[in-house]
Design a protein around this motif. Structure first.
Motif, PDB file in Angstrom:
ATOM      1  N   THR A   1       3.910 -11.021   1.684  1.00  0.00           N
ATOM      2  CA  THR A   1       3.390 -12.183   2.399  1.00  0.00           C
ATOM      3  C   THR A   1       2.909 -11.796   3.795  1.00  0.00           C
ATOM      4  O   THR A   1       1.916 -12.319   4.295  1.00  0.00           O
ATOM      5  N   ALA A   2       3.626 -10.850   4.406  1.00  0.00           N
ATOM      6  CA  ALA A   2       3.259 -10.391   5.748  1.00  0.00           C
ATOM      7  C   ALA A   2       2.096  -9.410   5.735  1.00  0.00           C
ATOM      8  O   ALA A   2       1.579  -9.049   6.794  1.00  0.00           O
ATOM      9  N   GLY A   3       1.662  -8.959   4.546  1.00  0.00           N
ATOM     10  CA  GLY A   3       0.558  -8.012   4.454  1.00  0.00           C
ATOM     11  C   GLY A   3       0.957  -6.571   4.664  1.00  0.00           C
ATOM     12  O   GLY A   3       0.117  -5.720   4.955  1.00  0.00           O
TER      13      GLY A   3
ATOM     14  N   ALA B   1       2.330 -10.227  18.066  1.00  0.00           N
ATOM     15  CA  ALA B   1       0.926 -10.036  18.422  1.00  0.00           C
ATOM     16  C   ALA B   1       0.136  -9.384  17.289  1.00  0.00           C
ATOM     17  O   ALA B   1      -1.052  -9.668  17.103  1.00  0.00           O
ATOM     18  N   ASN B   2       0.771  -8.497  16.529  1.00  0.00           N
ATOM     19  CA  ASN B   2       0.090  -7.767  15.455  1.00  0.00           C
ATOM     20  C   ASN B   2       0.162  -8.461  14.107  1.00  0.00           C
ATOM     21  O   ASN B   2      -0.556  -8.087  13.175  1.00  0.00           O
ATOM     22  N   ALA B   3       1.041  -9.460  13.978  1.00  0.00           N
ATOM     23  CA  ALA B   3       1.309 -10.047  12.661  1.00  0.00           C
ATOM     24  C   ALA B   3       0.066 -10.684  12.049  1.00  0.00           C
ATOM     25  O   ALA B   3      -0.131 -10.624  10.829  1.00  0.00           O
TER      26      ALA B   3
ATOM     27  N   ARG C   1      -4.889  -9.546   6.068  1.00  0.00           N
ATOM     28  CA  ARG C   1      -5.053  -8.578   4.992  1.00  0.00           C
ATOM     29  C   ARG C   1      -4.423  -9.085   3.705  1.00  0.00           C
ATOM     30  O   ARG C   1      -4.981  -8.928   2.616  1.00  0.00           O
ATOM     31  N   ALA C   2      -3.256  -9.708   3.815  1.00  0.00           N
ATOM     32  CA  ALA C   2      -2.582 -10.247   2.636  1.00  0.00           C
ATOM     33  C   ALA C   2      -3.404 -11.358   2.005  1.00  0.00           C
ATOM     34  O   ALA C   2      -3.569 -11.416   0.779  1.00  0.00           O
TER      35      ALA C   2
ATOM     36  N   ALA D   1      -7.834 -10.763  -5.735  1.00  0.00           N
ATOM     37  CA  ALA D   1      -7.137 -10.780  -7.023  1.00  0.00           C
ATOM     38  C   ALA D   1      -7.516 -12.020  -7.824  1.00  0.00           C
ATOM     39  O   ALA D   1      -7.722 -11.967  -9.043  1.00  0.00           O
ATOM     40  N   ALA D   2      -7.640 -13.156  -7.140  1.00  0.00           N
ATOM     41  CA  ALA D   2      -7.996 -14.379  -7.836  1.00  0.00           C
ATOM     42  C   ALA D   2      -9.407 -14.295  -8.421  1.00  0.00           C
ATOM     43  O   ALA D   2      -9.671 -14.744  -9.531  1.00  0.00           O
TER      44      ALA D   2
END
Length: 358
Positions: free
Chosen positions: A86-88, A334-336, A342-343, A350-351
């Motif tokens: 979830t966080a990528g 800050a980076n999340a 990306r996630a 994929a979808a």
């Protein structure tokens, strides 16, 4: 969904049947039509395969069964994988079964990290940023300690009279001293990987990914950092770059903690290998004895350094610990967003590939 499997040469009948049974149990919609199955090298406890399907490439993990012996919590590891997905930070997990731990995940067109790749400009910083964001995701499961893990393997080795080096008592004394020193510092647990060999990093065009979360649990951040430092054989300047990327600044306290946790990680890897040899040696073809010798030597090199005792003495609580951990959390926040994007991008791709979005 119906599918037909084509196996590369060298995969025996028994293993082919196991792959069939595992995929039937997982029932992954993306596994359909003709599927090419190839062995994915690496992994000392599980068997991994690349599945090339009409729509996408996947990774099948057939999990090892010695979970009690090796302290693996399959449910906790899969829960951690979903958090990091979830966080990528980790590839998409398509399906998994419990209690086996068998799973199918996204295959990344990426390079496995090694020391040579780690020397390339920007790679170390990319790996550290991914790790920092991962560490500050929601924690799942119970707390974990490298020192408890070492003690458990030591007890197992002694009970089974497995071969340990003649100077093993010196390792135990050093490990106990490190644990005591670090216990004086109020180091917050993070959502840690706890088995961060270099090969558990993948480098793709969109940055660093982390895989193989079987030991993931709330724990000290210094073990993961110490493994990246030690196994990457970083020089002092690179070590300081690692610390600055993670904490925002460099402290002598953290330099000492990295070195000491590199020792603990190497000792744990060595004694894990000793305990793995009797049960996994024939099944995986891995040379656990050679692996144990290699990591005992790594730990011995750290322990034999003239400054080792001083490092132990100076690795305890520091007055600016709170500031360091708070700053690491701010950097992760800050980076999340970069990793979350990306996630989301991966989920959309994929979808589209599976026809969910046309």
């Amino acid at each position: 969904m119906t599918y037909t499997l084509s196996f590369e040469d060298g995969i025996g009948d028994a293993l082919r049947q196991r792959v069939h049974e595992t995929l039937d149990a997982l029932d992954v919609p993306e596994v359909r039509g003709p599927v090419d199955v190839r062995v994915l090298d690496g992994g000392a406890m599980n068997q991994n395969f690349v599945l090339r399907t009409l729509s996408t490439d996947l990774v099948l993990r057939i999990a090892g069964v010695e979970v009690d012996r090796f302290g693996v919590d399959r449910a906790q590891g899969l829960a951690a994988h979903r958090e990091w997905q979830t966080a990528g930070i980790s590839p998409r997990l398509y399906a998994a079964t419990l209690p086996s731990g068998d799973c199918v995940s996204q295959f990344l067109n990426a390079r496995t990290l090694d020391r040579a790749i780690l020397q390339q400009l920007g790679t170390l910083e990319a790996c550290v940023r991914a790790l920092n964001v991962a560490h500050h995701t929601s924690t799942v499961g119970g707390a974990w300690s490298i020192f408890d893990d070492i003690d458990r393997y030591r007890t197992l080795a002694e009970e089974e009279r497995l071969a340990l080096p003649e100077d093993f008592s010196r390792f135990v004394v050093a490990c106990d001293a490190i644990e005591l020193s670090l216990s004086t510092a109020e180091i917050p647990d993070v959502m840690a990987h706890n088995d961060l060999q270099l090969q558990n990093y993948l480098l793709a065009e969109d940055g660093a990914w982390i895989i193989d979360l079987e030991y993931a649990a709330p724990a000290s951040p210094y073990l993961d950092l110490g493994m990246l430092y030690g196994y990457g054989e970083l020089n002092p300047a690179q070590r300081d770059s690692l610390l600055e990327t993670y904490f925002g600044f460099v402290r002598e306290t953290d330099q000492h903690r990295l070195e000491l946790m590199h020792f603990a990680a190497a000792l744990r890897e060595a004694i894990w290998s000793v305990c793995a040899q009797p049960t996994l040696g024939e099944a995986t073809g891995w040379s656990y004895a050679d692996w144990a010798l290699r990591f005992f030597e790594k730990a011995r090199a750290v322990m034999s350094d003239p400054g080792f005792d001083d490092r132990v003495a100076r690795a305890g609580r520091a007055q600016d610990d709170d500031r360091a951990f708070e700053n690491a959390a701010r950097l992760a926040e800050a980076n999340a967003g970069i990793f979350r994007a990306r996630a989301l991008g991966g989920e959309l791709s994929a979808a589209i590939s599976t026809g969910a979005i046309r």
